[in-house]
Motif scaffolding. Structure first.
Motif, PDB file in Angstrom:
ATOM      1  N   PHE A 153      22.328  18.797  63.471  1.00  0.00           N
ATOM      2  CA  PHE A 153      22.723  17.564  64.109  1.00  0.00           C
ATOM      3  C   PHE A 153      24.052  17.762  64.820  1.00  0.00           C
ATOM      4  N   LEU A 154      24.153  17.214  66.024  1.00  0.00           N
ATOM      5  CA  LEU A 154      25.404  17.205  66.788  1.00  0.00           C
ATOM      6  C   LEU A 154      25.958  15.798  66.695  1.00  0.00           C
ATOM      7  N   GLY A 155      27.213  15.684  66.285  1.00  0.00           N
ATOM      8  CA  GLY A 155      27.842  14.374  66.161  1.00  0.00           C
ATOM      9  C   GLY A 155      29.286  14.423  66.609  1.00  0.00           C
ATOM     10  N   ARG A 156      29.841  13.229  66.815  1.00  0.00           N
ATOM     11  CA  ARG A 156      31.238  13.101  67.197  1.00  0.00           C
ATOM     12  C   ARG A 156      32.078  12.913  65.942  1.00  0.00           C
ATOM     13  N   VAL A 157      33.203  13.590  65.859  1.00  0.00           N
ATOM     14  CA  VAL A 157      34.093  13.456  64.706  1.00  0.00           C
ATOM     15  C   VAL A 157      34.599  12.023  64.673  1.00  0.00           C
ATOM     16  N   GLY A 158      34.478  11.370  63.526  1.00  0.00           N
ATOM     17  CA  GLY A 158      34.912   9.988  63.376  1.00  0.00           C
ATOM     18  C   GLY A 158      33.799   8.981  63.591  1.00  0.00           C
ATOM     19  N   ASP A 159      32.682   9.373  64.176  1.00  0.00           N
ATOM     20  CA  ASP A 159      31.542   8.483  64.407  1.00  0.00           C
ATOM     21  C   ASP A 159      30.322   9.121  63.754  1.00  0.00           C
ATOM     22  N   GLU A 160      30.276   9.052  62.424  1.00  0.00           N
ATOM     23  CA  GLU A 160      29.230   9.734  61.658  1.00  0.00           C
ATOM     24  C   GLU A 160      27.860   9.080  61.826  1.00  0.00           C
ATOM     25  N   ALA A 161      27.799   7.829  62.261  1.00  0.00           N
ATOM     26  CA  ALA A 161      26.524   7.124  62.353  1.00  0.00           C
ATOM     27  C   ALA A 161      25.719   7.531  63.583  1.00  0.00           C
ATOM     28  N   ARG A 162      26.378   7.977  64.635  1.00  0.00           N
ATOM     29  CA  ARG A 162      25.678   8.322  65.875  1.00  0.00           C
ATOM     30  C   ARG A 162      25.680   9.836  66.049  1.00  0.00           C
ATOM     31  N   ARG A 163      24.559  10.424  65.798  1.00  0.00           N
ATOM     32  CA  ARG A 163      24.399  11.858  65.985  1.00  0.00           C
ATOM     33  C   ARG A 163      22.989  12.124  66.474  1.00  0.00           C
ATOM     34  N   ILE A 164      22.821  13.268  67.121  1.00  0.00           N
ATOM     35  CA  ILE A 164      21.517  13.621  67.655  1.00  0.00           C
ATOM     36  C   ILE A 164      21.037  14.922  67.005  1.00  0.00           C
ATOM     37  N   ARG A 165      19.742  15.048  66.906  1.00  0.00           N
ATOM     38  CA  ARG A 165      19.148  16.271  66.363  1.00  0.00           C
ATOM     39  C   ARG A 165      19.108  17.300  67.484  1.00  0.00           C
ATOM     40  N   VAL A 166      19.575  18.514  67.197  1.00  0.00           N
ATOM     41  CA  VAL A 166      19.622  19.579  68.197  1.00  0.00           C
ATOM     42  C   VAL A 166      19.033  20.853  67.615  1.00  0.00           C
ATOM     43  N   ARG A 167      18.705  21.772  68.514  1.00  0.00           N
ATOM     44  CA  ARG A 167      18.283  23.109  68.092  1.00  0.00           C
ATOM     45  C   ARG A 167      18.952  24.112  69.014  1.00  0.00           C
ATOM     46  N   ARG A 168      19.207  25.286  68.479  1.00  0.00           N
ATOM     47  CA  ARG A 168      19.868  26.323  69.257  1.00  0.00           C
ATOM     48  C   ARG A 168      18.846  27.010  70.155  1.00  0.00           C
ATOM     49  N   VAL A 169      19.236  27.239  71.395  1.00  0.00           N
ATOM     50  CA  VAL A 169      18.362  27.861  72.378  1.00  0.00           C
ATOM     51  C   VAL A 169      18.749  29.319  72.480  1.00  0.00           C
ATOM     52  N   GLU A 170      17.764  30.201  72.337  1.00  0.00           N
ATOM     53  CA  GLU A 170      18.012  31.633  72.484  1.00  0.00           C
ATOM     54  C   GLU A 170      18.101  31.994  73.962  1.00  0.00           C
TER      55      GLU A 170
ATOM     56  N   GLY B 204      29.923  29.790  73.893  1.00  0.00           N
ATOM     57  CA  GLY B 204      28.807  30.424  74.576  1.00  0.00           C
ATOM     58  C   GLY B 204      27.433  30.052  74.041  1.00  0.00           C
ATOM     59  N   GLN B 205      27.366  29.297  72.976  1.00  0.00           N
ATOM     60  CA  GLN B 205      26.080  28.895  72.416  1.00  0.00           C
ATOM     61  C   GLN B 205      25.469  27.787  73.263  1.00  0.00           C
ATOM     62  N   ARG B 206      24.127  27.818  73.336  1.00  0.00           N
ATOM     63  CA  ARG B 206      23.389  26.770  74.039  1.00  0.00           C
ATOM     64  C   ARG B 206      22.548  26.008  73.016  1.00  0.00           C
ATOM     65  N   TRP B 207      22.619  24.687  73.080  1.00  0.00           N
ATOM     66  CA  TRP B 207      21.870  23.821  72.195  1.00  0.00           C
ATOM     67  C   TRP B 207      21.138  22.787  73.051  1.00  0.00           C
ATOM     68  N   GLU B 208      20.014  22.300  72.545  1.00  0.00           N
ATOM     69  CA  GLU B 208      19.312  21.238  73.247  1.00  0.00           C
ATOM     70  C   GLU B 208      18.896  20.167  72.258  1.00  0.00           C
ATOM     71  N   GLN B 209      18.860  18.935  72.749  1.00  0.00           N
ATOM     72  CA  GLN B 209      18.489  17.793  71.934  1.00  0.00           C
ATOM     73  C   GLN B 209      16.985  17.822  71.688  1.00  0.00           C
ATOM     74  N   THR B 210      16.575  17.486  70.460  1.00  0.00           N
ATOM     75  CA  THR B 210      15.152  17.472  70.143  1.00  0.00           C
ATOM     76  C   THR B 210      14.634  16.069  69.838  1.00  0.00           C
ATOM     77  N   ASP B 211      15.508  15.132  69.534  1.00  0.00           N
ATOM     78  CA  ASP B 211      15.035  13.767  69.289  1.00  0.00           C
ATOM     79  C   ASP B 211      15.204  12.933  70.555  1.00  0.00           C
ATOM     80  N   SER B 212      14.886  11.651  70.489  1.00  0.00           N
ATOM     81  CA  SER B 212      14.901  10.820  71.694  1.00  0.00           C
ATOM     82  C   SER B 212      16.006   9.772  71.687  1.00  0.00           C
ATOM     83  N   ARG B 213      17.018   9.951  70.901  1.00  0.00           N
ATOM     84  CA  ARG B 213      18.135   9.003  70.873  1.00  0.00           C
ATOM     85  C   ARG B 213      18.958   9.123  72.144  1.00  0.00           C
ATOM     86  N   THR B 214      19.556   8.031  72.545  1.00  0.00           N
ATOM     87  CA  THR B 214      20.443   8.060  73.702  1.00  0.00           C
ATOM     88  C   THR B 214      21.868   7.868  73.199  1.00  0.00           C
ATOM     89  N   VAL B 215      22.628   8.922  73.265  1.00  0.00           N
ATOM     90  CA  VAL B 215      24.012   8.925  72.792  1.00  0.00           C
ATOM     91  C   VAL B 215      24.880   9.499  73.897  1.00  0.00           C
TER      92      VAL B 215
END
Length: 166
Positions: A148-165, A118-129
């Motif tokens: 940071f939101l990332g995929r398990v096993g792919d530690e190099a590609r992650r995006i900066r996120v923030r939680r949205v109230e 139920g949590q909402r997060w939004e990307q804050t950086d400009s990376r395309t992943v």
């Protein structure tokens, strides 16, 4: 001479009023209020409670009504990403595993992510992943309340996120 006497009288009256004013607003600190502050387990929250007592401020309802002080120890995962809004505690995880329920790009091309919890997060950086549906994801704590939101096993590609109230 009369002017100096008048000036001394004015200065004396102002000094007397300044010394009397803090005592007029002081309140009696009861033993129960001290016990409530002493029962708080978190050292920072306990210090804040004592400071509020010394300043004569009203205590929060949580410290007045109960002596446990650990009512906010509920679901740690539900509060992940909102710590900067509350008092810090030492039992926060640095990384949680999450599942994405829905991910869409907004007008600016940044991800808006809805998790299965139920949590909402939004990307804050400009990376395309890309965020494929069949992958496992994690949200990891960075420095200065960043996440940071990332995929398990792919530690190099992650995006900066923030939680949205909501």
């Amino acid at each position: 001479m009369i002017k100096l006497f008048g000036l001394g009288s004015v200065v004396g009256c102002i000094t007397l009023a300044a010394l009397w004013a803090p005592n007029a607003n002081a309140q009696e600190i009861s033993q129960q209020q001290l016990r409530n502050c002493a029962a708080i387990e978190n050292p920072l929250q306990r210090l804040v409670c004592y400071d509020k007592l010394a300043a004569g401020e009203a205590l929060p309802a949580a410290t007045q009504g109960s002596a446990s002080g650990s009512q906010n120890a509920g679901n740690v995962e539900a509060e992940f990403g909102r710590e900067h809004l509350d008092d810090p505690t030492s039992d926060r995880p640095d990384k949680i595993l999450v599942k994405i329920a829905d991910a869409q790009r907004n007008f600016f091309g940044k991800w808006e992510i809805l998790l299965t919890n139920g949590q909402r997060w939004e990307q804050t950086d400009s990376r395309t992943v890309p965020l494929p549906d069949d992958a496992d994801y994690y949200i990891e704590r960075g420095v200065l309340n960043s996440f940071f939101l990332g995929r398990v096993g792919d530690e190099a590609r992650r995006i900066r996120v923030r939680r949205v109230e909501e």
